[in-house]
Design a protein around this motif. Sequence first.
Motif, mmCIF file in Angstrom:
data_model
loop_
_atom_site.group_PDB
_atom_site.id
_atom_site.type_symbol
_atom_site.label_atom_id
_atom_site.label_comp_id
_atom_site.label_asym_id
_atom_site.label_seq_id
_atom_site.Cartn_x
_atom_site.Cartn_y
_atom_site.Cartn_z
ATOM 1 N N LYS A 11 0.829 -1.204 0.000
ATOM 2 C CA LYS A 11 0.000 0.000 0.000
ATOM 3 C C LYS A 11 0.867 1.259 0.000
ATOM 4 O O LYS A 11 0.590 2.229 -0.728
ATOM 5 C CB LYS A 11 -0.927 0.009 1.230
ATOM 6 N N LEU A 12 1.917 1.260 0.806
ATOM 7 C CA LEU A 12 2.812 2.422 0.870
ATOM 8 C C LEU A 12 3.511 2.650 -0.466
ATOM 9 O O LEU A 12 3.630 3.791 -0.941
ATOM 10 C CB LEU A 12 3.843 2.228 1.982
ATOM 11 N N LEU A 13 3.982 1.572 -1.084
ATOM 12 C CA LEU A 13 4.658 1.698 -2.387
ATOM 13 C C LEU A 13 3.700 2.210 -3.452
ATOM 14 O O LEU A 13 4.074 3.026 -4.310
ATOM 15 C CB LEU A 13 5.243 0.345 -2.804
ATOM 16 N N LEU A 57 -2.231 8.654 7.157
ATOM 17 C CA LEU A 57 -2.042 7.410 6.412
ATOM 18 C C LEU A 57 -1.068 6.484 7.143
ATOM 19 O O LEU A 57 -1.308 5.280 7.275
ATOM 20 C CB LEU A 57 -1.512 7.712 5.008
ATOM 21 N N ILE A 58 0.044 7.058 7.590
ATOM 22 C CA ILE A 58 1.061 6.256 8.278
ATOM 23 C C ILE A 58 0.515 5.735 9.608
ATOM 24 O O ILE A 58 0.707 4.561 9.965
ATOM 25 C CB ILE A 58 2.340 7.085 8.491
ATOM 26 N N VAL A 59 -0.193 6.601 10.357
ATOM 27 C CA VAL A 59 -0.780 6.184 11.634
ATOM 28 C C VAL A 59 -1.791 5.063 11.419
ATOM 29 O O VAL A 59 -1.831 4.074 12.163
ATOM 30 C CB VAL A 59 -1.448 7.385 12.332
ATOM 31 N N LEU A 60 -2.601 5.205 10.378
ATOM 32 C CA LEU A 60 -3.601 4.179 10.056
ATOM 33 C C LEU A 60 -2.950 2.831 9.785
ATOM 34 O O LEU A 60 -3.332 1.811 10.371
ATOM 35 C CB LEU A 60 -4.418 4.633 8.839
ATOM 36 N N TRP A 75 -7.852 4.130 1.240
ATOM 37 C CA TRP A 75 -8.162 4.738 -0.048
ATOM 38 C C TRP A 75 -8.859 6.083 0.122
ATOM 39 O O TRP A 75 -8.693 6.988 -0.705
ATOM 40 C CB TRP A 75 -9.020 3.788 -0.887
ATOM 41 N N GLY A 76 -9.614 6.238 1.197
ATOM 42 C CA GLY A 76 -10.217 7.542 1.466
ATOM 43 C C GLY A 76 -9.155 8.604 1.722
ATOM 44 O O GLY A 76 -9.186 9.698 1.121
#
Length: 312
Positions: A11-13, A57-60, A75-76
């Motif tokens: 997901k990060l990539l 995003l990172i925390v999630l 995705w949100g």
Amino acid sequence: MLQQLKKHTNKLLLILLLLSAQILITLALGESKQWQEVDWLDIAGEGGAVWLCMVWLIVLLASRPHGPVTSLLFWGFSCFLIASGQDLLDEFIRLPDATIWSHAVESIPMPIGMLLMSIGLLHWYREQQALNEQLLKRERGNRDHRRLDKITGLADAHYLRTQLSIELKKARAEGLPTSILMLDIDEFRNFNRRLGIAEGDRLLSELTELILLNLRRRDLLCRYAGDRFAIVMPATCQEMAVLVAQQLEDVCRHFAFRARNNDSAQFHTVSTAVATDGLDASIEESYVVDKLLERANYGLAKAKERRSLKVA
């Protein structure tokens, strides 16, 4: 935190790839603005939005496992990040007036992200409700913190006896029965011998959560001894207690436990027994507690004996 992030590497990539493509396309099609043309107030606001989206995003990803709720929230946030990122790029890069895709990237992902976030948050809210319900079921066992079992987080046999006595007194005043349900993991000693005590502790912990999910809020689950659990069931007749016991046996039988040192799923049966108060108000609660526990333990021994004969 880093360990959890590694599980979401793909997901990060992917989001880094999308952001990189967005920057490269904007740079290729536009030209840099002069410093005097830059609106630093807009940059502060839009840059702050981009930064916060990246942080969330990172925390999630660092705090949640894989799953549909995590994907919806990811995705949100990603849609917000892409739309805010294009807004920020427009402050530095001037695109031709005929360029339509830039306005589309700024406008379209935002409502899509809002929709995905709304659905994700709705499912997250339902998750929290289920967790709160489970915590409420634990609450009765957390009143005496000195007697909490370190492995399961449950209260011990002493606390069980105290609460059973209280429930008996209350139920008799209202003319209601009280039942106790004993549950024991079959072949637990062999499981420990094969896979180790650490895996046995994990099994006890995970079965505790499974049992709690399938109890009523008013029921009290305690770790009675070793791999044996006891459940105080207020205002519960013998027939209802037996039905709950059968349901717990079915749930545990279908629970797939995966040991860290063994890829194959482990399935475990449990034995149960039920004892119910006879509502004779002339008998002291302390004596009834002893007799109920004695009957439940005797019934459990018989159930395990029948199961071992059946297996043999």
